[in-house]
Motif scaffolding. Structure first.
Motif, PDB file in Angstrom:
ATOM      1  N   LEU A  28      -8.192  -6.747   1.557  1.00 48.59           N
ATOM      2  CA  LEU A  28      -6.943  -6.009   1.384  1.00 48.59           C
ATOM      3  C   LEU A  28      -7.025  -4.655   2.066  1.00 48.59           C
ATOM      4  O   LEU A  28      -8.090  -4.056   2.133  1.00 48.59           O
ATOM      5  N   LYS A  30      -5.094  -0.847   2.000  1.00 45.67           N
ATOM      6  CA  LYS A  30      -4.137   0.067   1.384  1.00 45.67           C
ATOM      7  C   LYS A  30      -3.303   0.689   2.502  1.00 45.67           C
ATOM      8  O   LYS A  30      -3.849   1.155   3.502  1.00 45.67           O
ATOM      9  N   TYR A  88       0.484  -6.391  -2.780  1.00 46.57           N
ATOM     10  CA  TYR A  88       0.122  -5.896  -4.108  1.00 46.57           C
ATOM     11  C   TYR A  88       0.660  -4.491  -4.328  1.00 46.57           C
ATOM     12  O   TYR A  88       0.754  -3.707  -3.389  1.00 46.57           O
ATOM     13  N   THR A  89       0.908  -4.165  -5.585  1.00 50.89           N
ATOM     14  CA  THR A  89       1.116  -2.780  -5.997  1.00 50.89           C
ATOM     15  C   THR A  89       0.101  -2.499  -7.101  1.00 50.89           C
ATOM     16  O   THR A  89      -0.076  -3.311  -8.011  1.00 50.89           O
ATOM     17  N   PHE A  90      -0.575  -1.352  -6.976  1.00 46.05           N
ATOM     18  CA  PHE A  90      -1.618  -0.950  -7.915  1.00 46.05           C
ATOM     19  C   PHE A  90      -1.259   0.358  -8.599  1.00 46.05           C
ATOM     20  O   PHE A  90      -0.500   1.174  -8.055  1.00 46.05           O
ATOM     21  N   LYS A  91      -1.858   0.556  -9.765  1.00 46.80           N
ATOM     22  CA  LYS A  91      -1.759   1.806 -10.509  1.00 46.80           C
ATOM     23  C   LYS A  91      -3.179   2.272 -10.805  1.00 46.80           C
ATOM     24  O   LYS A  91      -4.045   1.471 -11.145  1.00 46.80           O
ATOM     25  N   GLN A  92      -3.398   3.575 -10.687  1.00 48.21           N
ATOM     26  CA  GLN A  92      -4.690   4.171 -11.033  1.00 48.21           C
ATOM     27  C   GLN A  92      -4.416   5.308 -12.009  1.00 48.21           C
ATOM     28  O   GLN A  92      -3.565   6.155 -11.749  1.00 48.21           O
ATOM     29  N   GLN A 100      -3.906  -3.814 -11.067  1.00 48.53           N
ATOM     30  CA  GLN A 100      -2.858  -4.496 -10.299  1.00 48.53           C
ATOM     31  C   GLN A 100      -1.640  -4.637 -11.204  1.00 48.53           C
ATOM     32  O   GLN A 100      -1.740  -5.162 -12.303  1.00 48.53           O
ATOM     33  N   LYS A 103       2.308  -8.425  -7.758  1.00 52.91           N
ATOM     34  CA  LYS A 103       1.729  -9.203  -6.660  1.00 52.91           C
ATOM     35  C   LYS A 103       2.767 -10.197  -6.162  1.00 52.91           C
ATOM     36  O   LYS A 103       3.433 -10.863  -6.950  1.00 52.91           O
TER      37      LYS A 103
END
Length: 159
Positions: A28, A30, A88-92, A100, A103
């Protein structure tokens, strides 16, 4: 008297500059080169953008969305081939491992008889976010993503 609240908003658009990518062990990448200030892009009411992340300024419910436009130039000598397109979209947050949150995936086979293969992937959802959370988009096959401002974009707004 009208009472207006100014809610955090971000709409980042594709930027044709060379993408500085952060790849991982799953193949992947970013997307880091979103446009945040010019053209159709906007950041308002505390939203910030840094290295591909939207940084959330206030606790609350947010609608998060992203769209990616895939475009593949098919050279004449290429046989039809199947491509796996994953978005994908992610959160931290304060937890060290990214989460994740969305998706989209598709296996696409473009015919050898067409000049271009085209596909659009859109995702959106409502999530509870905290101040300081970061959200971002990652993708497989980054070389196939067309970063035109009207076709690939990413954003969030408080609801």
């Amino acid at each position: 008297m009208s009472h207006r609240t100014h809610k955090p908003t971000a709409h980042l658009t594709g930027s044709p500059q060379i993408n500085s990518l952060a790849g991982d062990d799953k193949g992947l990448s970013k997307i880091k080169s979103w446009e945040a200030r010019q053209g159709l892009a906007t950041l308002a009411n505390g939203m910030r953008h840094k290295k591909g992340h939207i940084i959330i300024p206030t606790n609350g419910l947010y609608f998060i969305y992203s769209q990616l436009y895939y475009r593949f130039l098919n050279p004449k000598q290429t046989q039809s081939k199947t491509y796996q397109l994953i978005h994908y979209t992610f959160k931290q947050n304060s937890y060290p491992k990214p989460l994740q949150i969305m998706k989209s995936a598709r296996n696409t086979c473009w015919s050898k008889n067409v000049e271009f293969g085209l596909y659009t992937s859109y995702q959106g959802g409502v999530f509870r976010l905290q101040r300081g959370d970061k959200i971002w988009v990652a993708v497989s096959n980054m070389s196939m993503v067309c970063l035109e401002e009207t076709s690939s974009y990413f954003g969030a707004f408080m609801i």
